[in-house]
Design a protein around this motif. Structure first.
Motif, mmCIF file in Angstrom:
data_model
loop_
_atom_site.group_PDB
_atom_site.id
_atom_site.type_symbol
_atom_site.label_atom_id
_atom_site.label_comp_id
_atom_site.label_asym_id
_atom_site.label_seq_id
_atom_site.Cartn_x
_atom_site.Cartn_y
_atom_site.Cartn_z
ATOM 1 N N UNK A 85 2.208 3.955 1.729
ATOM 2 C CA UNK A 85 2.490 4.204 3.145
ATOM 3 C C UNK A 85 1.910 3.096 4.029
ATOM 4 N N UNK A 86 0.736 2.560 3.655
ATOM 5 C CA UNK A 86 0.141 1.465 4.422
ATOM 6 C C UNK A 86 0.999 0.209 4.324
ATOM 7 N N UNK A 87 1.561 -0.058 3.156
ATOM 8 C CA UNK A 87 2.446 -1.214 2.995
ATOM 9 C C UNK A 87 3.701 -1.025 3.838
ATOM 10 N N UNK A 96 -5.929 9.806 -7.960
ATOM 11 C CA UNK A 96 -5.425 8.438 -8.127
ATOM 12 C C UNK A 96 -4.014 8.316 -7.538
ATOM 13 N N UNK A 97 -3.182 9.317 -7.799
ATOM 14 C CA UNK A 97 -1.816 9.301 -7.258
ATOM 15 C C UNK A 97 -1.812 9.402 -5.731
ATOM 16 N N UNK A 98 -2.694 10.219 -5.176
ATOM 17 C CA UNK A 98 -2.788 10.334 -3.712
ATOM 18 C C UNK A 98 -3.205 8.993 -3.104
ATOM 19 N N UNK A 99 -4.117 8.279 -3.779
ATOM 20 C CA UNK A 99 -4.541 6.967 -3.302
ATOM 21 C C UNK A 99 -3.363 5.992 -3.350
ATOM 22 N N UNK A 100 -2.595 6.012 -4.423
ATOM 23 C CA UNK A 100 -1.422 5.143 -4.517
ATOM 24 C C UNK A 100 -0.412 5.470 -3.421
ATOM 25 N N UNK A 111 2.978 11.817 -4.085
ATOM 26 C CA UNK A 111 2.421 13.059 -3.531
ATOM 27 C C UNK A 111 2.952 14.286 -4.266
ATOM 28 N N UNK A 112 4.230 14.276 -4.594
ATOM 29 C CA UNK A 112 4.819 15.411 -5.308
ATOM 30 C C UNK A 112 4.199 15.557 -6.694
ATOM 31 N N UNK A 113 4.039 14.439 -7.399
ATOM 32 C CA UNK A 113 3.435 14.495 -8.727
ATOM 33 C C UNK A 113 1.979 14.939 -8.648
ATOM 34 N N UNK A 114 1.264 14.462 -7.632
ATOM 35 C CA UNK A 114 -0.127 14.870 -7.446
ATOM 36 C C UNK A 114 -0.210 16.372 -7.172
ATOM 37 N N UNK A 148 -6.765 -0.733 8.074
ATOM 38 C CA UNK A 148 -7.952 -0.645 7.254
ATOM 39 C C UNK A 148 -7.797 0.546 6.322
ATOM 40 N N UNK A 149 -8.449 0.493 5.177
ATOM 41 C CA UNK A 149 -8.302 1.579 4.192
ATOM 42 C C UNK A 149 -8.721 2.919 4.773
#
Length: 94
Positions: A76-78, A67-71, A23-26, A89-90
């Motif tokens: 966080x889901x893991x 892409x970074x926000x998705x990662x 999140x910081x990098x994004x 769910x996604x």
């Protein structure tokens, strides 16, 4: 707390920290994109080839940030799964 639960919590904390890093990098990439959008016309003259290239670079920053926000959401889901045993769910990822 059992050894397995302690290990899961430690791993979950690692995933949360990884998500914060993503999140910081994004955020930095989005800030750079905003600056390119705002400063491009002044620096390169609106409509010039270099201005268009600057906008393309800013769009690339936005794409990388998404892409970074998705990662980060995946991490966080893991972490949520490791802590609760419940898969999200996604569409429910935060």
């Amino acid at each position: 707390m059992t050894t397995a639960n302690a290990k899961d919590e430690q791993t979950a904390r690692g995933f949360v920290a990884e998500a914060a890093g993503f999140d910081a990098e994004a955020g930095l990439l989005e800030q750079q994109a905003d600056e390119r959008y705002a400063d491009g016309p002044r620096l390169y003259g609106g409509g010039t080839l270099m201005h268009m290239r600057s906008l393309d670079i800013a769009d690339g920053y936005r794409k990388d940030a998404a892409r970074l926000r998705h990662q980060a959401r995946c991490s966080r889901a893991i972490a949520h799964f490791l802590r609760t045993g419940v898969r999200l769910d996604e569409k429910d990822w935060k």
